[in-house]
Scaffold this active site. Structure first.
Site, PDB file in Angstrom:
ATOM      1  N   GLY A   1     -14.623  32.089   2.526  1.00 56.65           N
ATOM      2  CA  GLY A   1     -13.389  31.879   3.350  1.00 56.65           C
ATOM      3  C   GLY A   1     -12.188  31.590   2.629  1.00 56.65           C
ATOM      4  O   GLY A   1     -12.417  31.276   1.377  1.00 56.65           O
TER       5      GLY A   1
ATOM      6  N   GLN B   1      -4.313  27.589   1.266  1.00 58.62           N
ATOM      7  CA  GLN B   1      -4.664  27.948  -0.053  1.00 58.62           C
ATOM      8  C   GLN B   1      -4.031  28.772  -0.879  1.00 58.62           C
ATOM      9  O   GLN B   1      -3.979  28.780  -2.154  1.00 58.62           O
ATOM     10  CB  GLN B   1      -5.914  28.008   0.202  1.00 58.62           C
ATOM     11  CG  GLN B   1      -7.051  27.078   0.445  1.00 58.62           C
ATOM     12  CD  GLN B   1      -8.497  27.553   0.375  1.00 58.62           C
ATOM     13  OE1 GLN B   1      -8.864  28.339   1.481  1.00 58.62           O
ATOM     14  NE2 GLN B   1      -9.219  27.245  -0.406  1.00 58.62           N
TER      15      GLN B   1
ATOM     16  N   CYS C   1     -14.987  24.168  -2.336  1.00 63.57           N
ATOM     17  CA  CYS C   1     -13.674  24.719  -1.824  1.00 63.57           C
ATOM     18  C   CYS C   1     -13.030  25.419  -3.041  1.00 63.57           C
ATOM     19  O   CYS C   1     -12.854  24.667  -4.161  1.00 63.57           O
ATOM     20  CB  CYS C   1     -12.685  23.474  -1.240  1.00 63.57           C
ATOM     21  SG  CYS C   1     -11.038  23.980  -0.896  1.00 63.57           S
ATOM     22  N   LEU C   2     -12.284  26.628  -2.863  1.00 61.53           N
ATOM     23  CA  LEU C   2     -11.704  27.377  -3.991  1.00 61.53           C
ATOM     24  C   LEU C   2     -10.347  26.251  -4.411  1.00 61.53           C
ATOM     25  O   LEU C   2     -10.025  26.836  -5.659  1.00 61.53           O
ATOM     26  CB  LEU C   2     -11.456  28.595  -3.414  1.00 61.53           C
ATOM     27  CG  LEU C   2     -12.617  29.474  -3.043  1.00 61.53           C
ATOM     28  CD1 LEU C   2     -12.116  30.675  -2.434  1.00 61.53           C
ATOM     29  CD2 LEU C   2     -13.275  29.792  -4.299  1.00 61.53           C
TER      30      LEU C   2
ATOM     31  N   HIS D   1     -14.265  24.443   8.083  1.00 60.53           N
ATOM     32  CA  HIS D   1     -13.689  24.060   6.864  1.00 60.53           C
ATOM     33  C   HIS D   1     -12.259  24.737   6.838  1.00 60.53           C
ATOM     34  O   HIS D   1     -11.379  24.157   6.327  1.00 60.53           O
ATOM     35  CB  HIS D   1     -14.575  24.439   5.682  1.00 60.53           C
ATOM     36  CG  HIS D   1     -14.054  24.503   4.293  1.00 60.53           C
ATOM     37  ND1 HIS D   1     -14.738  23.631   3.368  1.00 60.53           N
ATOM     38  CD2 HIS D   1     -13.154  25.196   3.887  1.00 60.53           C
ATOM     39  CE1 HIS D   1     -13.917  23.877   2.253  1.00 60.53           C
ATOM     40  NE2 HIS D   1     -13.096  24.689   2.447  1.00 60.53           N
ATOM     41  N   GLU D   2     -12.054  25.912   7.257  1.00 60.40           N
ATOM     42  CA  GLU D   2     -10.978  26.839   7.183  1.00 60.40           C
ATOM     43  C   GLU D   2      -9.925  26.237   8.193  1.00 60.40           C
ATOM     44  O   GLU D   2      -8.751  25.987   8.038  1.00 60.40           O
ATOM     45  CB  GLU D   2     -11.242  28.184   7.386  1.00 60.40           C
ATOM     46  CG  GLU D   2     -12.241  28.992   6.543  1.00 60.40           C
ATOM     47  CD  GLU D   2     -12.040  28.762   4.845  1.00 60.40           C
ATOM     48  OE1 GLU D   2     -10.782  28.373   4.846  1.00 60.40           O
ATOM     49  OE2 GLU D   2     -13.113  28.592   4.125  1.00 60.40           O
TER      50      GLU D   2
ATOM     51  N   HIS E   1      -8.488  23.440   6.883  1.00 60.06           N
ATOM     52  CA  HIS E   1      -7.240  23.603   5.947  1.00 60.06           C
ATOM     53  C   HIS E   1      -5.956  23.894   6.647  1.00 60.06           C
ATOM     54  O   HIS E   1      -4.924  23.431   6.231  1.00 60.06           O
ATOM     55  CB  HIS E   1      -7.616  24.947   5.128  1.00 60.06           C
ATOM     56  CG  HIS E   1      -8.328  24.576   3.952  1.00 60.06           C
ATOM     57  ND1 HIS E   1      -8.165  24.044   2.744  1.00 60.06           N
ATOM     58  CD2 HIS E   1      -9.612  25.311   3.558  1.00 60.06           C
ATOM     59  CE1 HIS E   1      -8.917  23.999   1.990  1.00 60.06           C
ATOM     60  NE2 HIS E   1      -9.912  24.959   2.298  1.00 60.06           N
TER      61      HIS E   1
HETATM   62  O1  GNR Z   1     -16.072  29.490  -0.792  1.00 59.93           O
HETATM   63  C1  GNR Z   1     -16.365  28.690  -0.004  1.00 59.93           C
HETATM   64  N1  GNR Z   1     -17.624  28.336   0.087  1.00 59.93           N
HETATM   65  C2  GNR Z   1     -18.031  27.222   1.248  1.00 59.93           C
HETATM   66  C3  GNR Z   1     -19.325  26.537   1.410  1.00 59.93           C
HETATM   67  C4  GNR Z   1     -19.531  25.850   2.209  1.00 59.93           C
HETATM   68  C5  GNR Z   1     -18.551  25.468   3.055  1.00 59.93           C
HETATM   69  C6  GNR Z   1     -17.262  26.007   3.159  1.00 59.93           C
HETATM   70  C7  GNR Z   1     -17.138  26.840   2.053  1.00 59.93           C
HETATM   71  S1  GNR Z   1     -15.376  27.482   2.215  1.00 59.93           S
HETATM   72  C8  GNR Z   1     -15.301  27.750   0.479  1.00 59.93           C
HETATM   73  C9  GNR Z   1     -13.994  28.668   0.196  1.00 59.93           C
HETATM   74  C10 GNR Z   1     -12.757  27.728   0.654  1.00 59.93           C
HETATM   75  O2  GNR Z   1     -12.496  27.120  -0.313  1.00 59.93           O
HETATM   76  N2  GNR Z   1     -12.417  28.084   1.797  1.00 59.93           N
HETATM   77  O3  GNR Z   1     -11.418  27.308   2.176  1.00 59.93           O
HETATM   78 NI    NI Z   2     -11.576  25.448   1.224  1.00 60.99          NI
END
Ligand code: GNR
Ligand code: NI
Length: 173
Positions: free
Chosen positions: A46, A51, A95-96, A137-138, A141
């Site tokens: 995601g 980001q 998270c990236l 999670h997204e 953000h």
């Molecule tokens: O790549 C991602 N893996 C992930 C694993 C578990 C829960 C959420 C994520 S999202 C993350 C990429 C990211 O930072 N998205 O905002």
């Molecule tokens: Ni993230």
């Protein structure tokens, strides 16, 4: 196609609230295409606009296995969770924008999401399992919230210090 740079903590854009998209234009579609490519190149599942230092309410996602399977991109504009399960689920998240750091996060196990799709059409998605974690999670953000905001202060401080150390070592931006 140019890809974006992914920003890392403690960049202020990661704490800012993204603004609703008025209309899904060709410019927004181009942004989503570039975000998807950026996400694939970073091996993420995601990626939210914050980001890549943009503050509109857009995220992209692809839960399909990267090897073998065909890509299954999902483009999400102006998401709104209209239902959360009472049941919770714990999953290790990363998270990236917090490279190399992982922690268990507890969230509703399933959510129902409404949003505008790539063509600006209303769409609905029932996300369960890993996809439910990713969707939440997204959406976090877009509201300036990170997965480390859902864990204990002790664990959060450990991760923040680790990132500071990696930056001093020149291993991350
Ligand atoms: O790549 C991602 N893996 C992930 C694993 C578990 C829960 C959420 C994520 S999202 C993350 C990429 C990211 O930072 N998205 O905002
Ligand atoms: Ni993230």
């Amino acid at each position: 196609m140019d890809k974006y740079n992914i920003i890392n903590i403690p960049h202020p854009t990661l704490k800012a609230t993204a603004q609703p998209v008025a209309m899904v234009t060709d410019d927004v579609r181009q942004q989503m295409d570039r975000m998807l490519q950026t996400m694939y190149d970073a091996s993420g599942i995601g990626l939210a606009a914050n980001q890549v230092n943009l503050l509109n309410r857009v995220f992209v996602m692809d839960m399909a296995p990267r090897e073998g399977g065909d890509p299954r991109p999902i483009f999400v504009v102006n998401p709104e969770i209209i239902w959360r399960s009472e049941e919770f689920s714990v999953m290790e998240e990363g998270c990236l924008s917090i490279p190399g750091q992982y922690a268990e996060v507890e969230r509703p196990a399933s959510v129902r999401l409404i949003y505008l799709d790539y063509h600006g059409q209303p769409a609905e998605l029932l996300a369960e399992g890993a996809m439910a974690h990713c969707v939440q999670h997204e959406l976090d953000h877009l509201n300036g919230v990170l997965f480390i905001d859902h864990i204990s202060k002790l664990k959060r401080d450990m991760i923040v210090r680790k990132i500071e150390k990696l930056r001093k070592l020149g291993e991350i931006l």
